[in-house]
Design a protein around this motif. Sequence first.
Motif, PDB file in Angstrom:
ATOM      1  N   LYS A  11       0.836  -1.199   0.000  1.00 56.59           N
ATOM      2  CA  LYS A  11       0.000   0.000   0.000  1.00 56.59           C
ATOM      3  C   LYS A  11       0.870   1.247   0.000  1.00 56.59           C
ATOM      4  CE  LYS A  11      -3.979   2.062   2.214  1.00 56.59           C
ATOM      5  NZ  LYS A  11      -4.980   1.988   3.266  1.00 56.59           N
ATOM      6  N   LEU A  12       0.644   2.133  -0.963  1.00 58.48           N
ATOM      7  CA  LEU A  12       1.382   3.388  -1.020  1.00 58.48           C
ATOM      8  C   LEU A  12       0.552   4.535  -0.452  1.00 58.48           C
ATOM      9  CD1 LEU A  12       3.016   3.297  -4.588  1.00 58.48           C
ATOM     10  CD2 LEU A  12       3.935   2.476  -2.437  1.00 58.48           C
ATOM     11  N   ASP A  29       5.390  -5.272 -10.927  1.00 61.98           N
ATOM     12  CA  ASP A  29       5.531  -4.639 -12.241  1.00 61.98           C
ATOM     13  C   ASP A  29       4.467  -3.605 -12.567  1.00 61.98           C
ATOM     14  OD1 ASP A  29       3.435  -6.355 -12.512  1.00 61.98           O
ATOM     15  OD2 ASP A  29       4.027  -7.125 -14.462  1.00 61.98           O
ATOM     16  N   HIS A  30       3.568  -3.360 -11.641  1.00 61.62           N
ATOM     17  CA  HIS A  30       2.532  -2.356 -11.929  1.00 61.62           C
ATOM     18  C   HIS A  30       2.023  -1.665 -10.665  1.00 61.62           C
ATOM     19  CE1 HIS A  30       0.068  -5.925 -11.019  1.00 61.62           C
ATOM     20  NE2 HIS A  30      -0.855  -5.066 -10.638  1.00 61.62           N
ATOM     21  N   LEU A  31       1.345  -0.561 -10.903  1.00 63.56           N
ATOM     22  CA  LEU A  31       0.651   0.147  -9.823  1.00 63.56           C
ATOM     23  C   LEU A  31      -0.830  -0.150  -9.985  1.00 63.56           C
ATOM     24  CD1 LEU A  31       2.224   3.716 -10.033  1.00 63.56           C
ATOM     25  CD2 LEU A  31       2.493   2.150  -8.138  1.00 63.56           C
ATOM     26  N   GLN A  51       5.709   7.633 -17.667  1.00 65.58           N
ATOM     27  CA  GLN A  51       6.642   8.596 -18.260  1.00 65.58           C
ATOM     28  C   GLN A  51       7.044   9.703 -17.288  1.00 65.58           C
ATOM     29  OE1 GLN A  51       4.510  10.046 -21.694  1.00 65.58           O
ATOM     30  NE2 GLN A  51       5.433   8.475 -22.992  1.00 65.58           N
ATOM     31  N   ALA A  52       6.092  10.126 -16.483  1.00 65.14           N
ATOM     32  CA  ALA A  52       6.389  11.252 -15.590  1.00 65.14           C
ATOM     33  C   ALA A  52       5.485  11.230 -14.370  1.00 65.14           C
ATOM     34  CB  ALA A  52       6.203  12.563 -16.328  1.00 65.14           C
ATOM     35  N   LEU A  53       5.992  11.824 -13.333  1.00 66.85           N
ATOM     36  CA  LEU A  53       5.257  11.951 -12.076  1.00 66.85           C
ATOM     37  C   LEU A  53       5.156  13.469 -11.816  1.00 66.85           C
ATOM     38  CD1 LEU A  53       6.250   9.709  -9.181  1.00 66.85           C
ATOM     39  CD2 LEU A  53       5.949  12.107  -8.784  1.00 66.85           C
ATOM     40  N   ILE A  54       3.949  13.939 -11.650  1.00 68.71           N
ATOM     41  CA  ILE A  54       3.736  15.387 -11.563  1.00 68.71           C
ATOM     42  C   ILE A  54       2.929  15.716 -10.322  1.00 68.71           C
ATOM     43  CG2 ILE A  54       2.852  17.406 -12.824  1.00 68.71           C
ATOM     44  CD1 ILE A  54       2.692  15.524 -15.302  1.00 68.71           C
ATOM     45  N   ILE A 142       7.602   5.283  -5.789  1.00 65.36           N
ATOM     46  CA  ILE A 142       7.320   5.008  -7.204  1.00 65.36           C
ATOM     47  C   ILE A 142       8.602   5.143  -8.026  1.00 65.36           C
ATOM     48  CG2 ILE A 142       6.079   5.834  -9.249  1.00 65.36           C
ATOM     49  CD1 ILE A 142       3.716   6.467  -7.492  1.00 65.36           C
ATOM     50  N   THR A 143       9.406   6.156  -7.730  1.00 62.99           N
ATOM     51  CA  THR A 143      10.653   6.369  -8.475  1.00 62.99           C
ATOM     52  C   THR A 143      11.560   5.148  -8.346  1.00 62.99           C
ATOM     53  OG1 THR A 143      10.492   8.729  -8.077  1.00 62.99           O
ATOM     54  CG2 THR A 143      12.649   7.910  -8.719  1.00 62.99           C
TER      55      THR A 143
END
Lengths: 183, 176
Positions: A11-12, A29-31, A51-54, A142-143
């Motif tokens: 759990k995040l 391998d996934h969220l 691709q990106a985390l914003i 996540i990174t």
Amino acid sequence: MPDSTTLHYQKLAGRGSISGNQGLYLANDHLLITDGYYKQRYRRLYLKDIQALIWCPSSGYVPVAVMLCITVGALFLGSLTSLHDPILPWFYFCINIPFMLMLASHLYQAGSVEFGLQTSVQTIKLDCVASLRKARKVEQQITKAVEAIQGSLTDRDLVEYHNHTQSIPQPGKRPSTSQTYPS
Amino acid sequence: MTLTALNDRRKTLPLPARTVSDDYGREYCGKAHHIRLFPAIIREKETVQPETLIDSQQASCYFHPKFAATTVCAISGRFICDLCTTEWEGESVSLTALQEMHTRGGTLKLETERVLWDSIALVLAFLFITGPVALMLVAWFWRKGPTSLVRRSRIRYVIAGCVGAIDTVLLARLFF
């Protein structure tokens, strides 16, 4: 085929509110994004596709903090002005405890944010990550998971990509209208 | 390549020059964003070009007889071309086989929704009058285990069962 009958999720983030109940979980391998109280809907974001985390600050933090401060202050004043009474100050104090806890918890969050993940086909906004402190923690987790799969991107790779595509943004200069406001 | 602004989805931000940027994009959407980029952002998209069948001795795709088969589906065992192939759990599989597996509910990784019977039983147990229904749900769904994909404990069933049993006894004493 690999066995996919058991999956272990870490759990995040998770948040239940009147508007909905959303959770964010990490598998190898996934969220997994879960939505709903009694009927849970699942969305999966594969780590190789992220691709990106914003995230950006949202406006909810200060008004809530001010309202909680006013409530705590008013109840504290109430208990001070009724010191002559043997029961009333304790009554005010007991009512004030949950508000004080809420204020402390709110201040601990250090700010409110909107948090999103971008893939090549969509940008998913995660309502379960709503505080600055949580956003930083989730970003780290996540990174780490994404870089374990994709490898890390360096500034040099990015500069090379920009040079290749000739799209380095000019600081302080607005992009063309079509780029900023796509039709 | 652009990024979507979170405060206004109609606006986009050009790709920053650094992999981690703080206070980026205020001039484009009115609010500073924190951005972290990953290698997928600069990865070139793969395009699929199926190989045309040129020899009658060559194996053809099960779904596209005009194209040459390039791999075997790990689920169905059919010969498939590049157009039909996708990657699933590190294996090459056909999209049709994957769809069939999804319809059968054969794998957790394809499930899109679940009814949380343990949560429903818990709520019904605490509504008192619906306690017997909660007890029936617990008895019916206990063997299935936790109903959520991300939950591993049966604690909701246990609480719902205990409260439901107390409700049932009290209701029985009330009416009989």
